[in-house]
Design an enzyme around this catalytic site. Structure first.
Site, short mmCIF file in Angstrom:
data_model
loop_
_atom_site.label_atom_id
_atom_site.label_comp_id
_atom_site.label_asym_id
_atom_site.label_seq_id
_atom_site.Cartn_x
_atom_site.Cartn_y
_atom_site.Cartn_z
N GLU A 105 0.84 -1.20 0.00
CA GLU A 105 0.00 0.00 0.00
C GLU A 105 0.87 1.25 0.00
OE1 GLU A 105 -3.06 0.96 -0.16
OE2 GLU A 105 -4.43 -0.34 0.95
N ASP A 106 0.35 2.32 -0.56
CA ASP A 106 1.03 3.61 -0.47
C ASP A 106 0.77 4.26 0.87
OD1 ASP A 106 -1.66 4.02 -1.13
OD2 ASP A 106 -1.27 5.77 -2.38
N ASP A 109 -4.99 4.91 6.01
CA ASP A 109 -5.61 6.00 6.74
C ASP A 109 -6.66 5.44 7.71
OD1 ASP A 109 -6.87 8.34 7.59
OD2 ASP A 109 -7.26 9.11 5.59
N PHE A 158 -3.72 15.46 4.60
CA PHE A 158 -3.83 14.97 3.23
C PHE A 158 -2.50 15.20 2.53
CE2 PHE A 158 -5.04 14.92 -1.24
CZ PHE A 158 -5.82 13.78 -1.26
N ARG A 171 0.92 12.76 -8.67
CA ARG A 171 1.51 11.45 -8.40
C ARG A 171 2.99 11.42 -8.77
NH1 ARG A 171 -2.45 7.68 -7.37
NH2 ARG A 171 -4.47 7.98 -8.36
#
Length: 180
Positions: A105-106, A109, A158, A171
């Site tokens: 996963e990046d 959250d 964020f 990105r």
């Protein structure tokens, strides 16, 4: 470079993680995973779209035999906060039964995606199923989850860059920025 990316970079956005910090931590994670899975030929499953850059760099640091596949899920759409609903947009092709599986996963959250993937991929009866995430947001949990390998713990803000986006932009940035 696009107009929006150039404008973003001209703004006063906080760099949360530099390219060098990321590079060093990815190298350490690759070494740890290579040691932990030596002789086991794990399947690494990258979570698209955000995890592609981390997955690519991580695979360059893996020194053992392994396989790679991808799954695409979404819970954000164009928002900066999760919708709470996880949807599969591209499924995996790999056979997982009896295999050692590492989901890449990046960012984690709320934990909703983790639990969704645990249930979905766990139903395929892997021998082991673990998670590695470049980022884990502290304080963002909506459900309990476990992440076995963590690159960085970050505040609940964020972020964009290094594969992570806002409305499909940013990105391609080599660092992780806080987007206000």
């Amino acid at each position: 470079m696009s107009n929006q990316t150039a404008q973003f970079l001209q703004g006063k956005h906080e760099v949360l993680l530099s390219a060098e910090q990321i590079r060093q931590r990815v190298k350490e994670l690759g070494q740890q995973l290579s040691a932990d899975y030596a002789g086991l030929r794990p399947v690494f499953i990258g979570v698209l779209n955000g995890g592609y850059m981390f997955m690519s760099d991580l695979m360059r640091e893996i020194s053992i035999d392994c396989e790679v596949d991808f799954i695409k899920i979404s819970s954000y759409g164009e928002a900066i906060k999760t919708s709470g609903v996880v949807k599969v947009k591209k499924n995996i092709d790999a056979h997982l039964e009896g295999r050692h599986v590492v989901i890449v996963e990046d960012i984690i959250d709320s934990g909703l995606s983790v639990n969704f993937l645990l249930e979905k991929l766990g139903a395929m009866k892997p021998q082991t199923l673990k998670f590695v995430s470049l980022l884990v947001k502290d304080g963002g949990k909506q459900v309990d989850y476990a992440c076995d390998y963590v690159g960085f713990h970050i505040p609940t803000r964020f972020v964009v860059g290094y594969g992570m986006d806002y409305a499909q932009l940013f990105r391609n940035l080599p660092q992780v920025y806080v987007m206000e």
